[in-house]
Design a protein around this motif. Structure first.
Motif, mmCIF file in Angstrom:
data_model
loop_
_atom_site.group_PDB
_atom_site.id
_atom_site.type_symbol
_atom_site.label_atom_id
_atom_site.label_comp_id
_atom_site.label_asym_id
_atom_site.label_seq_id
_atom_site.Cartn_x
_atom_site.Cartn_y
_atom_site.Cartn_z
ATOM 1 N N GLN A 3 13.707 16.831 -19.207
ATOM 2 C CA GLN A 3 12.596 16.020 -18.737
ATOM 3 C C GLN A 3 11.623 15.665 -19.862
ATOM 4 O O GLN A 3 10.875 14.719 -19.743
ATOM 5 C CB GLN A 3 11.869 16.730 -17.600
ATOM 6 C CG GLN A 3 12.748 16.869 -16.369
ATOM 7 C CD GLN A 3 12.021 17.470 -15.198
ATOM 8 O OE1 GLN A 3 10.815 17.346 -15.067
ATOM 9 N NE2 GLN A 3 12.759 18.128 -14.321
ATOM 10 N N LYS B 55 14.398 9.154 -16.744
ATOM 11 C CA LYS B 55 14.515 9.108 -18.191
ATOM 12 C C LYS B 55 14.609 7.636 -18.573
ATOM 13 O O LYS B 55 15.536 6.950 -18.157
ATOM 14 C CB LYS B 55 15.772 9.873 -18.624
ATOM 15 C CG LYS B 55 15.760 10.347 -20.032
ATOM 16 C CD LYS B 55 14.851 11.538 -20.193
ATOM 17 C CE LYS B 55 15.057 12.135 -21.556
ATOM 18 N NZ LYS B 55 14.257 13.275 -21.809
ATOM 19 N N SER C 117 19.332 23.550 -12.469
ATOM 20 C CA SER C 117 19.930 22.222 -12.296
ATOM 21 C C SER C 117 20.437 21.725 -13.636
ATOM 22 O O SER C 117 19.926 22.110 -14.684
ATOM 23 C CB SER C 117 18.896 21.243 -11.742
ATOM 24 O OG SER C 117 18.423 21.669 -10.492
ATOM 25 N N TYR C 118 21.433 20.849 -13.567
ATOM 26 C CA TYR C 118 21.932 20.219 -14.789
ATOM 27 C C TYR C 118 22.252 18.761 -14.498
ATOM 28 O O TYR C 118 22.654 18.412 -13.375
ATOM 29 C CB TYR C 118 23.177 20.953 -15.318
ATOM 30 C CG TYR C 118 24.379 20.864 -14.414
ATOM 31 C CD1 TYR C 118 25.313 19.824 -14.557
ATOM 32 C CD2 TYR C 118 24.582 21.798 -13.403
ATOM 33 C CE1 TYR C 118 26.406 19.730 -13.712
ATOM 34 C CE2 TYR C 118 25.674 21.704 -12.563
ATOM 35 C CZ TYR C 118 26.574 20.667 -12.717
ATOM 36 O OH TYR C 118 27.650 20.568 -11.869
ATOM 37 N N ALA C 119 22.036 17.904 -15.489
ATOM 38 C CA ALA C 119 22.395 16.496 -15.357
ATOM 39 C C ALA C 119 23.894 16.401 -15.126
ATOM 40 O O ALA C 119 24.673 17.126 -15.762
ATOM 41 C CB ALA C 119 21.984 15.723 -16.607
ATOM 42 N N ILE D 140 18.040 10.197 -13.244
ATOM 43 C CA ILE D 140 19.105 11.088 -13.693
ATOM 44 C C ILE D 140 19.609 11.863 -12.475
ATOM 45 O O ILE D 140 18.825 12.491 -11.761
ATOM 46 C CB ILE D 140 18.601 12.068 -14.779
ATOM 47 C CG1 ILE D 140 18.017 11.316 -15.981
ATOM 48 C CG2 ILE D 140 19.695 13.043 -15.187
ATOM 49 C CD1 ILE D 140 19.004 10.444 -16.715
ATOM 50 N N GLU D 141 20.908 11.818 -12.255
ATOM 51 C CA GLU D 141 21.530 12.582 -11.182
ATOM 52 C C GLU D 141 21.779 14.011 -11.680
ATOM 53 O O GLU D 141 22.091 14.207 -12.848
ATOM 54 C CB GLU D 141 22.865 11.965 -10.793
ATOM 55 C CG GLU D 141 22.783 10.545 -10.279
ATOM 56 C CD GLU D 141 24.170 9.967 -10.088
ATOM 57 O OE1 GLU D 141 24.651 9.949 -8.941
ATOM 58 O OE2 GLU D 141 24.773 9.562 -11.111
ATOM 59 N N ALA D 142 21.648 14.959 -10.773
ATOM 60 C CA ALA D 142 21.839 16.355 -11.161
ATOM 61 C C ALA D 142 22.509 17.126 -10.032
ATOM 62 O O ALA D 142 22.536 16.679 -8.886
ATOM 63 C CB ALA D 142 20.502 16.998 -11.517
ATOM 64 N N ASN E 1 26.350 16.576 -17.920
ATOM 65 C CA ASN E 1 26.245 17.690 -18.850
ATOM 66 C C ASN E 1 27.219 18.815 -18.471
ATOM 67 O O ASN E 1 26.849 19.820 -17.882
ATOM 68 C CB ASN E 1 24.806 18.206 -18.902
ATOM 69 C CG ASN E 1 24.575 19.145 -20.056
ATOM 70 O OD1 ASN E 1 25.504 19.743 -20.585
ATOM 71 N ND2 ASN E 1 23.326 19.284 -20.445
ATOM 72 N N ASN F 119 18.489 14.067 -23.887
ATOM 73 C CA ASN F 119 18.896 13.201 -22.775
ATOM 74 C C ASN F 119 18.902 13.884 -21.416
ATOM 75 O O ASN F 119 18.573 13.268 -20.414
ATOM 76 C CB ASN F 119 20.269 12.591 -23.039
ATOM 77 C CG ASN F 119 20.241 11.528 -24.115
ATOM 78 O OD1 ASN F 119 19.183 11.146 -24.611
ATOM 79 N ND2 ASN F 119 21.405 11.051 -24.495
ATOM 80 N N GLY F 120 19.279 15.140 -21.356
ATOM 81 C CA GLY F 120 19.343 15.840 -20.076
ATOM 82 C C GLY F 120 18.106 16.650 -19.750
ATOM 83 O O GLY F 120 18.097 17.425 -18.808
#
Length: 193
Positions: free
Chosen positions: A48, A170, A141-143, A175-177, A146, A45-46
């Motif tokens: 690409q 997705k 970077s991370y979602a 998706i925001e990160a 997460n 999910n997190g």
């Protein structure tokens, strides 16, 4: 030729050893464990990339990882248990378009999450980036959701630099990160005190 233009040559035999892990170049022997990680609901999910439909779909990405390693563009390490050599996860450090700035990406097999393996491995790869690759800055970077990845990055000395509202898509949704980074100066201060 500037240091940015020079190719970074690291042998595929190169390994990094931590207290509990061996970080090594990926191999075909890792594929069954990588595939098993992708079978866990929500694992991708997190990320690409989407989970493969079949195990055979993982051979082409492995070939690309080896080619990127040989070209000095990306060094993807399999994180293996030091005693059993069984895959725990994967961590990669890749060149960016900015001079001496490298980017990290990582995942832990769901069976091994929450045991500190990634924090241990990430610290070792950050050291590799600064000491062997000549990085002056390393980012990741991370979602937003997460929190596990956020904690790993924070424990490794990284600091928040910016919010990214549209990091990647997705299933048709953005998706925001958050982006985090550590500079060589900050890393030296954390590790020399």
């Amino acid at each position: 030729m500037s240091s940015f233009e020079m190719e970074t040559v690291i042998s595929q035999d190169f390994m990094i050893q931590t207290a509990r892990c061996l970080l090594r170049c990926p191999s075909a022997a890792d594929i069954p464990s990588v595939f098993s990680a992708t079978r866990f609901a929500g694992f991708n999910n997190g990320m690409q990339w989407e989970p493969p439909a079949t195990i055979d779909e993982l051979y082409e990405p492995l070939r690309e990882q080896i080619l990127d390693w040989e070209a000095g563009r990306t060094f993807s390490f399999t994180i293996a248990d030091l005693s059993s050599n069984h895959l725990i996860g994967r961590i990669g450090i890749r060149k960016t378009e900015r001079q001496n700035v490298w980017n990290l990406g990582f995942w832990t097999h769901p069976e091994h999450q929450g045991q500190g393996y990634m924090t241990e491995s990430l610290k070792a790869v950050i050291e590799f980036g600064f000491e062997r690759l000549g990085a002056t800055r390393i980012d990741a970077s991370y979602a937003l959701w997460n929190k596990g990845s956020q904690r790993v990055l924070e424990k490794s000395g990284m600091q928040f630099i910016r919010y990214i509202p549209h990091a990647f898509q997705k299933k048709g949704q953005w998706i925001e990160a958050n982006k985090m980074e550590i500079t060589k100066q900050k890393w030296l201060a954390l590790n020399c005190s």
